[in-house]
Scaffold this motif. Structure first.
Motif, PDB file in Angstrom:
ATOM      1  N   MET A   1       0.856  -1.163   0.000  1.00  0.00           N
ATOM      2  CA  MET A   1       0.000   0.000   0.000  1.00  0.00           C
ATOM      3  C   MET A   1       0.903   1.227   0.000  1.00  0.00           C
ATOM      4  SD  MET A   1      -3.149   0.889   2.617  1.00  0.00           S
ATOM      5  CE  MET A   1      -3.587  -0.798   2.725  1.00  0.00           C
ATOM      6  N   ARG A   2       0.682   2.091  -0.925  1.00  0.00           N
ATOM      7  CA  ARG A   2       1.559   3.260  -1.017  1.00  0.00           C
ATOM      8  C   ARG A   2       1.100   4.362  -0.078  1.00  0.00           C
ATOM      9  NH1 ARG A   2       0.951   7.504  -5.606  1.00  0.00           N
ATOM     10  NH2 ARG A   2      -1.261   7.932  -5.477  1.00  0.00           N
ATOM     11  N   GLU A   3       2.027   5.176   0.344  1.00  0.00           N
ATOM     12  CA  GLU A   3       1.738   6.330   1.188  1.00  0.00           C
ATOM     13  C   GLU A   3       1.877   7.585   0.344  1.00  0.00           C
ATOM     14  OE1 GLU A   3       3.811   6.605   4.897  1.00  0.00           O
ATOM     15  OE2 GLU A   3       3.395   4.512   5.396  1.00  0.00           O
ATOM     16  N   ILE A   4       0.964   8.516   0.565  1.00  0.00           N
ATOM     17  CA  ILE A   4       0.996   9.772  -0.167  1.00  0.00           C
ATOM     18  C   ILE A   4       0.651  10.900   0.799  1.00  0.00           C
ATOM     19  CG2 ILE A   4      -1.380   9.449  -0.959  1.00  0.00           C
ATOM     20  CD1 ILE A   4      -0.602  10.920  -3.546  1.00  0.00           C
ATOM     21  N   ALA A   9      -2.051  14.205  -2.450  1.00  0.00           N
ATOM     22  CA  ALA A   9      -3.318  13.522  -2.715  1.00  0.00           C
ATOM     23  C   ALA A   9      -4.360  14.517  -3.210  1.00  0.00           C
ATOM     24  CB  ALA A   9      -3.811  12.815  -1.459  1.00  0.00           C
ATOM     25  N   VAL A  16      -5.506   9.081  -7.462  1.00  0.00           N
ATOM     26  CA  VAL A  16      -5.538   8.285  -6.230  1.00  0.00           C
ATOM     27  C   VAL A  16      -6.780   7.397  -6.227  1.00  0.00           C
ATOM     28  CG1 VAL A  16      -5.735   8.405  -3.702  1.00  0.00           C
ATOM     29  CG2 VAL A  16      -4.160   9.938  -4.907  1.00  0.00           C
ATOM     30  N   GLN A  19      -6.447   4.581  -8.801  1.00  0.00           N
ATOM     31  CA  GLN A  19      -5.585   3.513  -8.299  1.00  0.00           C
ATOM     32  C   GLN A  19      -6.310   2.653  -7.271  1.00  0.00           C
ATOM     33  OE1 GLN A  19      -2.224   5.798  -7.003  1.00  0.00           O
ATOM     34  NE2 GLN A  19      -1.164   5.575  -8.970  1.00  0.00           N
ATOM     35  N   GLU A  24      -5.285  -0.736  -5.707  1.00  0.00           N
ATOM     36  CA  GLU A  24      -4.093  -0.199  -5.042  1.00  0.00           C
ATOM     37  C   GLU A  24      -4.503   0.921  -4.081  1.00  0.00           C
ATOM     38  OE1 GLU A  24      -0.190   0.280  -3.998  1.00  0.00           O
ATOM     39  OE2 GLU A  24      -0.943  -1.244  -5.376  1.00  0.00           O
ATOM     40  N   SER A  26      -4.359   3.661  -1.005  1.00  0.00           N
ATOM     41  CA  SER A  26      -3.310   4.602  -0.602  1.00  0.00           C
ATOM     42  C   SER A  26      -3.543   5.050   0.828  1.00  0.00           C
ATOM     43  CB  SER A  26      -3.322   5.839  -1.501  1.00  0.00           C
ATOM     44  OG  SER A  26      -3.038   5.500  -2.828  1.00  0.00           O
ATOM     45  N   LYS A  34       0.077   8.748   9.620  1.00  0.00           N
ATOM     46  CA  LYS A  34      -0.961   8.117   8.814  1.00  0.00           C
ATOM     47  C   LYS A  34      -2.314   8.594   9.323  1.00  0.00           C
ATOM     48  CE  LYS A  34       1.930   4.150   7.935  1.00  0.00           C
ATOM     49  NZ  LYS A  34       2.168   2.730   8.107  1.00  0.00           N
TER      50      LYS A  34
END
Length: 79
Positions: A1-4, A9, A16, A19, A24, A26, A34
Protein backbone atom coordinates in the motif's frame (compact mmCIF):
# COMPACT_ATOMS: atom_id res chain seq x y z
CA UNK A 1 0.00 0.00 0.00
CA UNK A 2 1.56 3.26 -1.02
CA UNK A 3 1.74 6.33 1.19
CA UNK A 4 1.00 9.77 -0.17
CA UNK A 5 1.12 13.14 1.55
CA UNK A 6 -2.18 14.96 1.90
CA UNK A 7 -1.14 17.89 -0.27
CA UNK A 8 -0.08 15.50 -3.05
CA UNK A 9 -3.32 13.52 -2.71
CA UNK A 10 -5.31 16.75 -3.09
CA UNK A 11 -3.42 17.65 -6.24
CA UNK A 12 -3.96 14.21 -7.79
CA UNK A 13 -7.19 12.99 -6.19
CA UNK A 14 -8.53 11.57 -9.44
CA UNK A 15 -5.42 9.42 -9.88
CA UNK A 16 -5.54 8.29 -6.23
CA UNK A 17 -9.17 7.19 -6.68
CA UNK A 18 -8.37 5.45 -9.99
CA UNK A 19 -5.58 3.51 -8.30
CA UNK A 20 -7.88 2.51 -5.43
CA UNK A 21 -10.48 1.22 -7.90
CA UNK A 22 -7.71 -0.73 -9.63
CA UNK A 23 -6.89 -2.46 -6.31
CA UNK A 24 -4.09 -0.20 -5.04
CA UNK A 25 -5.26 1.60 -1.87
CA UNK A 26 -3.31 4.60 -0.60
CA UNK A 27 -2.50 5.74 2.91
CA UNK A 28 -2.85 9.50 3.26
CA UNK A 29 -0.34 11.08 5.61
CA UNK A 30 -0.32 14.50 7.24
CA UNK A 31 2.87 15.78 8.84
CA UNK A 32 4.30 12.25 8.62
CA UNK A 33 1.39 10.59 10.46
CA UNK A 34 -0.96 8.12 8.81
CA UNK A 35 -4.39 9.78 8.82
CA UNK A 36 -6.66 8.02 6.30
CA UNK A 37 -6.89 5.30 3.67
CA UNK A 38 -8.40 5.61 0.21
CA UNK A 39 -9.72 2.28 -1.02
CA UNK A 40 -12.31 1.17 -3.54
CA UNK A 41 -15.96 1.10 -2.54
CA UNK A 42 -15.96 -2.63 -3.29
CA UNK A 43 -13.13 -3.18 -0.77
CA UNK A 44 -14.92 -0.98 1.76
CA UNK A 45 -18.14 -3.00 1.45
CA UNK A 46 -16.27 -6.27 1.79
CA UNK A 47 -14.38 -5.11 4.88
CA UNK A 48 -17.36 -3.45 6.57
CA UNK A 49 -19.51 -6.57 6.31
CA UNK A 50 -17.10 -8.78 8.29
CA UNK A 51 -18.75 -9.47 11.67
CA UNK A 52 -16.81 -8.92 14.86
CA UNK A 53 -15.53 -11.92 16.79
CA UNK A 54 -17.99 -11.12 19.58
CA UNK A 55 -20.93 -11.20 17.16
CA UNK A 56 -19.74 -14.51 15.74
CA UNK A 57 -19.61 -16.00 19.23
CA UNK A 58 -23.00 -14.56 20.18
CA UNK A 59 -24.62 -16.06 17.10
CA UNK A 60 -22.97 -19.46 17.53
CA UNK A 61 -25.72 -20.92 19.70
CA UNK A 62 -23.22 -22.22 22.25
CA UNK A 63 -24.55 -22.62 25.78
CA UNK A 64 -22.80 -23.19 29.08
CA UNK A 65 -21.19 -26.64 29.08
CA UNK A 66 -20.81 -26.92 25.28
CA UNK A 67 -17.06 -26.41 25.50
CA UNK A 68 -14.60 -28.17 27.79
CA UNK A 69 -11.95 -26.00 29.39
CA UNK A 70 -8.45 -27.35 29.84
CA UNK A 71 -7.75 -27.14 33.57
CA UNK A 72 -4.07 -28.08 33.22
CA UNK A 73 -1.94 -25.51 35.06
CA UNK A 74 0.32 -23.41 32.83
CA UNK A 75 3.94 -24.46 32.41
CA UNK A 76 6.63 -22.56 34.29
CA UNK A 77 9.12 -21.05 31.86
CA UNK A 78 11.45 -19.92 34.63
CA UNK A 79 11.39 -16.24 33.62
Amino acid sequence: MREIQLRDAKASLSAVVDQAVAGEPSVITRHGRKEAVVLSFEDYQRLSSVPSFGRLLASSGLVSGDLDRDETPPRDFGG
